[in-house]
Write a protein that holds these residues in place. Structure first.
Motif, short mmCIF file in Angstrom:
data_model
loop_
_atom_site.label_atom_id
_atom_site.label_comp_id
_atom_site.label_asym_id
_atom_site.label_seq_id
_atom_site.Cartn_x
_atom_site.Cartn_y
_atom_site.Cartn_z
N HIS A 81 0.83 -1.21 0.00
CA HIS A 81 0.00 0.00 0.00
C HIS A 81 0.87 1.26 0.00
CE1 HIS A 81 -3.58 2.38 0.57
NE2 HIS A 81 -3.03 2.96 1.61
N VAL A 82 1.90 1.27 0.83
CA VAL A 82 2.81 2.42 0.90
C VAL A 82 3.52 2.61 -0.44
CG1 VAL A 82 4.94 3.27 1.96
CG2 VAL A 82 3.10 2.38 3.39
N LEU A 83 4.01 1.53 -1.02
CA LEU A 83 4.70 1.61 -2.31
C LEU A 83 3.78 2.13 -3.41
CD1 LEU A 83 6.77 -1.69 -2.19
CD2 LEU A 83 7.66 0.65 -2.04
N LEU A 84 2.55 1.67 -3.43
CA LEU A 84 1.59 2.16 -4.42
C LEU A 84 1.29 3.64 -4.22
CD1 LEU A 84 -0.89 -0.85 -4.60
CD2 LEU A 84 0.57 -0.02 -6.47
N GLN A 85 1.16 4.07 -2.98
CA GLN A 85 0.91 5.49 -2.71
C GLN A 85 2.08 6.35 -3.17
OE1 GLN A 85 0.12 5.28 1.54
NE2 GLN A 85 -2.01 5.86 1.18
N GLU A 86 3.30 5.91 -2.89
CA GLU A 86 4.48 6.66 -3.31
C GLU A 86 4.58 6.73 -4.83
OE1 GLU A 86 7.77 4.73 -1.39
OE2 GLU A 86 7.27 5.57 0.57
N ALA A 87 4.33 5.62 -5.49
CA ALA A 87 4.38 5.59 -6.95
C ALA A 87 3.29 6.50 -7.53
CB ALA A 87 4.20 4.16 -7.45
N TRP A 88 2.11 6.44 -6.94
CA TRP A 88 1.00 7.29 -7.39
C TRP A 88 1.39 8.76 -7.26
CZ3 TRP A 88 -1.73 11.14 -5.07
CH2 TRP A 88 -2.90 11.54 -5.70
N ARG A 89 1.96 9.12 -6.12
CA ARG A 89 2.35 10.51 -5.87
C ARG A 89 3.41 10.98 -6.87
NH1 ARG A 89 1.07 14.05 -2.33
NH2 ARG A 89 -0.04 12.65 -0.97
N ARG A 90 4.34 10.10 -7.23
CA ARG A 90 5.39 10.44 -8.20
C ARG A 90 4.80 10.76 -9.58
NH1 ARG A 90 10.70 9.08 -7.97
NH2 ARG A 90 10.66 8.26 -10.08
N CYS A 91 3.68 10.15 -9.90
CA CYS A 91 3.09 10.29 -11.23
C CYS A 91 1.94 11.29 -11.31
CB CYS A 91 2.62 8.93 -11.73
SG CYS A 91 3.98 7.77 -11.99
N ALA A 92 1.33 11.60 -10.20
CA ALA A 92 0.17 12.49 -10.20
C ALA A 92 0.57 13.90 -10.61
CB ALA A 92 -0.48 12.50 -8.82
N VAL B 257 -3.84 17.34 -9.77
CA VAL B 257 -4.43 16.26 -8.97
C VAL B 257 -3.96 16.36 -7.53
CG1 VAL B 257 -4.45 13.75 -8.62
CG2 VAL B 257 -4.76 14.69 -10.91
N LEU B 258 -2.67 16.62 -7.32
CA LEU B 258 -2.14 16.74 -5.97
C LEU B 258 -2.75 17.93 -5.24
CD1 LEU B 258 1.61 15.91 -6.61
CD2 LEU B 258 -0.08 14.46 -5.48
N LYS B 259 -2.92 19.04 -5.94
CA LYS B 259 -3.48 20.24 -5.31
C LYS B 259 -4.94 20.00 -4.89
CE LYS B 259 -4.07 25.12 -5.75
NZ LYS B 259 -3.36 26.32 -6.07
N ALA B 260 -5.67 19.24 -5.69
CA ALA B 260 -7.07 18.95 -5.37
C ALA B 260 -7.20 18.14 -4.09
CB ALA B 260 -7.73 18.21 -6.53
#
Length: 142
Positions: free
Chosen positions: A102-113, A117-120
């Motif tokens: 779960h942590v790895l997926l969140q980090e990968a998601w954050r790297r690509c967002a 999307v991040l501001k929202a």
């Protein structure tokens, strides 16, 4: 009256592709699209994870993090020659635990967002507050 203790049985064989799908699609603005014939997970049209087969997935990580993962848990992570020059690591679903994945997926998601999307995702409390006008100070008579 005796109470029965609830126990949670651990799945034999670790996590499944369905577990990965559930975790990835729970991340905001994530969509599932095929990638090389297997499910891929994208945010802002960028691939952050994809299924390789029933036993493994590949997740986007930076190179330093990948080396640390490979050194610390070689039974859980690997890199094939195909991914050697890409910021990706292969995760073996039989050995990884749910929390780490779960942590790895969140980090990968954050790297690509995207920044949009991040501001929202920023909480409303972090938004700048409107300035409140103060009444002018009273002059004191001497």
């Amino acid at each position: 009256m005796a109470t029965r203790k609830k126990t949670v049985a651990k799945r034999k064989g670790g996590l499944t592709v369905d577990d990965v799908r559930e975790m990835a699609l729970a991340l905001p603005s994530t969509e599932e699209r095929p990638s090389y014939g297997t499910p891929g997970f994208r945010v802002s049209d960028k691939l952050f994870a994809r299924v390789l087969d029933d036993d493994s997935i590949v997740i986007k990580v930076d190179f330093d993090h990948r080396e640390a993962l490979l050194d610390s848990k070689p039974d859980m992570f690997k890199v094939t020659p195909h991914y050697q020059d890409w910021p990706m690591v292969i995760v073996r679903l039989r050995t990884v635990n749910r929390r780490l994945l779960h942590v790895l997926l969140q980090e990968a998601w954050r790297r690509c967002a995207s920044a949009k999307v991040l501001k929202a995702l920023e909480p409303a409390a972090a938004a700048p507050k409107r300035a409140v006008k103060k009444a002018p100070a009273r002059k004191r008579s001497v």
